[in-house]
Design a protein around this motif. Structure first.
Motif, PDB file in Angstrom:
ATOM      1  N   VAL A   1      55.438  38.906 -21.115  1.00 53.91           N
ATOM      2  CA  VAL A   1      54.873  40.187 -20.467  1.00 53.91           C
ATOM      3  C   VAL A   1      54.448  40.284 -19.313  1.00 53.91           C
ATOM      4  CG1 VAL A   1      53.261  42.296 -20.698  1.00 53.91           C
ATOM      5  CG2 VAL A   1      54.465  41.266 -22.809  1.00 53.91           C
TER       6      VAL A   1
ATOM      7  N   LEU B   1      52.093  48.799 -21.722  1.00 54.56           N
ATOM      8  CA  LEU B   1      53.085  48.491 -22.765  1.00 54.56           C
ATOM      9  C   LEU B   1      52.452  48.688 -24.010  1.00 54.56           C
ATOM     10  CD1 LEU B   1      55.671  47.412 -24.014  1.00 54.56           C
ATOM     11  CD2 LEU B   1      54.816  45.134 -23.843  1.00 54.56           C
TER      12      LEU B   1
ATOM     13  N   LEU C   1      58.780  43.631 -20.078  1.00 51.63           N
ATOM     14  CA  LEU C   1      58.939  42.642 -21.430  1.00 51.63           C
ATOM     15  C   LEU C   1      60.139  42.044 -21.450  1.00 51.63           C
ATOM     16  CD1 LEU C   1      58.151  42.227 -24.323  1.00 51.63           C
ATOM     17  CD2 LEU C   1      59.163  43.999 -24.896  1.00 51.63           C
TER      18      LEU C   1
ATOM     19  N   ALA D   1      53.057  42.091 -28.967  1.00 53.36           N
ATOM     20  CA  ALA D   1      53.501  41.978 -27.425  1.00 53.36           C
ATOM     21  C   ALA D   1      53.119  40.358 -26.928  1.00 53.36           C
ATOM     22  CB  ALA D   1      53.288  43.077 -26.593  1.00 53.36           C
TER      23      ALA D   1
END
Length: 259
Positions: free
Chosen positions: A243, A250, A219, A236
């Motif tokens: 990412v 994640l 990340l 995210a």
């Protein structure tokens, strides 16, 4: 491990609370907080203000066990200015109490450190993360001091690694399995910050360290946005972060670390 001195925590507490109060200007206190959807903006303010007052009461008493929670509230019809003043008053009271106590007096905490300094650090990070909530509710931008945000990531990982967390959050036990890892990488160009972490899954759980290493998933983004993703305050898949690798890992982590 802490990154800041006790005095700096006290100063950042006041600065974070002032920044939170600034997000309330001209805001509708009844608006829903999207990152805490069970709360209105007013309820978010009351939650934070009560927590700060409760911290102060415990530090003032050098409590050997937790005191009853503080139920003080602003007026039911308080507008943005009154809510800001009420919130700021509690932060000033807490900062004064923490400065008078210093960081090393023994007392109850829920962390491994049984010292008054625990509450200075906790108060800064709680205020920082709830300021992100307020910014989301008012659709205003969010920035953060990279050192404070990095220390908040450290504290979050410390809390998730604690015996108390493992006892009360059984889903944390699912964060295991050798050969999987997460890399957090803050892209801020801040000298000596070292805004990188590696979380490694093992047979008995996970471990973490400050490091740069290849991982199953990475990340990347500004420190403030890495923090928000890690605290589930920013998706995210936001275009503010990147990412790389197995995004499912994640997501697996984020689904299990909520408190």
């Amino acid at each position: 491990m802490t990154l800041l001195t006790h005095d700096l925590y006290c100063r950042h507490l006041l600065a974070e609370t002032d920044a939170f109060a600034a997000t309330l200007a001209d805001a509708d206190p009844s608006v829903t907080v999207p990152t805490c959807p069970d709360w209105s903006l007013r309820e978010l303010v009351v939650h934070l203000g009560r927590a700060q007052r409760w911290y102060a009461a415990n530090v003032r008493a050098r409590a050997a066990e937790p005191l009853p929670f503080v139920e003080e509230s602003p007026a039911e019809n308080a507008g943005p200015a009154a809510l800001s003043a009420w919130l700021t008053e509690g932060a000033v009271r807490l900062a004064e109490t923490l400065r008078e106590a210093g960081p090393d007096e023994e007392m109850w905490t829920w962390g491994e450190s049984r010292r008054t300094g625990f509450w200075a650090r906790r108060a800064v990070h709680k205020t920082l993360v709830h300021r992100a909530d307020a910014a989301a509710a008012t659709e205003r931008g969010f920035t953060a001091d990279p050192w404070v945000a990095a220390d908040a990531v450290d504290e979050w990982l410390e809390m998730l690694s604690s015996l108390q967390a493992r006892t009360h959050r059984p889903r944390l036990a699912e964060l295991r399995g050798p050969g999987r890892s997460i890399h957090l990488h803050a892209t801020d160009e801040v000298a000596d910050l070292n805004g990188e972490w590696v979380i490694e899954f093992g047979e008995d759980g996970f471990t973490w360290r400050r490091d740069h290493a290849k991982a199953t998933v990475a990340l990347r983004g500004p420190m403030a946005d890495v923090l928000r993703v890690f605290y589930r305050r920013l998706p995210a898949d936001s275009d503010r972060v990147e990412v790389l690798g197995d995004a499912r890992l994640l997501d697996f982590w984020l689904e299990r670390v909520t408190f």
